[in-house]
Design an enzyme around this catalytic site. Structure first.
Site, mmCIF file in Angstrom:
data_model
loop_
_atom_site.group_PDB
_atom_site.id
_atom_site.type_symbol
_atom_site.label_atom_id
_atom_site.label_comp_id
_atom_site.label_asym_id
_atom_site.label_seq_id
_atom_site.Cartn_x
_atom_site.Cartn_y
_atom_site.Cartn_z
ATOM 1 N N HIS A 1 -0.256 9.928 -12.015
ATOM 2 C CA HIS A 1 -0.589 8.717 -11.834
ATOM 3 C C HIS A 1 0.407 7.822 -10.899
ATOM 4 C CE1 HIS A 1 -3.225 8.959 -15.793
ATOM 5 N NE2 HIS A 1 -3.695 9.862 -14.654
ATOM 6 N N ASP B 1 0.819 -0.963 0.029
ATOM 7 C CA ASP B 1 0.133 -0.043 -0.023
ATOM 8 C C ASP B 1 1.003 1.229 -0.123
ATOM 9 O OD1 ASP B 1 1.213 0.045 2.396
ATOM 10 O OD2 ASP B 1 -0.922 0.174 3.420
#
Length: 208
Positions: free
Chosen positions: A201, A13
């Site tokens: 991104h 993560d």
């Protein structure tokens, strides 16, 4: 040494380094926000030591950057956290089988172990037996007079060599990624970073 060396998988993560470290130091896989705060506070408190030349970006900008949960940690963060915990941190790189040791110049009496696959950090621990619950893991090891941690060190290196033989690493110079936002394919870490900087991104998936 009794028990077996195991790799405790940490979620992917963007905070795996901090959560892996939280696990080996405190048996807590959710320490990332707290440890990011520790690093930001340490860096902000000593702008002379943590200069732009050292950090790669201005001190204030770095502090804001490291508090962003999307950003990854690396060598700078490991060296700061070794001092924060007062323990050595050994980070084993599967691709090269190299071990980078943080905090060794301070001769701390204990060491914790991480393993790195080119993109992701997991924790290394000694478990009393196969499939034993994680609460029985030993994650802190005494450093001996010769600055080794005895049989655990040899076992860790063998484990890393075996992971390398199984190719359980990501070759960051040549791996292929797909942007999870716009589905464009990129090759290697350099192209991924360039794409992220150009578009904002940061959600990449590896594909072969």
């Amino acid at each position: 040494m009794d028990g077996i060396l195991v790799r405790r998988v940490i979620p992917s993560d963007n905070s795996c380094l901090f959560n892996a470290l939280g696990y080996v130091m405190d048996h807590d896989k959710h320490k990332a926000p707290e440890l990011r705060q520790v690093i930001a506070a340490t860096v902000a408190s000593d702008p002379r030591k943590y200069s732009e030349a050292f950090l790669g970006k201005p001190n204030e900008e770095y502090c804001a950057w490291i508090l962003n949960s999307e950003k990854w940690g690396g060598a700078i963060e490991l060296s700061i956290l070794a001092d924060y915990y007062g323990r050595e941190i050994a980070a084993y790189d599967i691709q090269t089988t190299r071990c980078d040791l943080y905090g060794q110049e301070m001769k701390y009496p204990e060491r914790a172990l991480l393993i790195y696959d080119g993109l992701h950090y997991d924790a290394l621990a000694v478990s009393p037996f196969e499939d034993a619950p994680e609460e029985f893991d030993q994650t802190i090891f005494s450093v001996h007079k010769d600055r080794s941690i005895g049989p655990v060190e040899m076992r860790a290196m063998k484990f890393v060599q075996e992971e390398q033989r199984k190719r359980r690493f990501t070759d960051t110079a040549n791996f292929t990624l797909r942007c999870g936002v716009c589905q464009i394919g990129v090759v290697g870490q350099k192209e991924a970073v360039e794409h992220a900087q150009a578009t904002g991104h940061v959600n990449f998936q590896e594909f072969r």
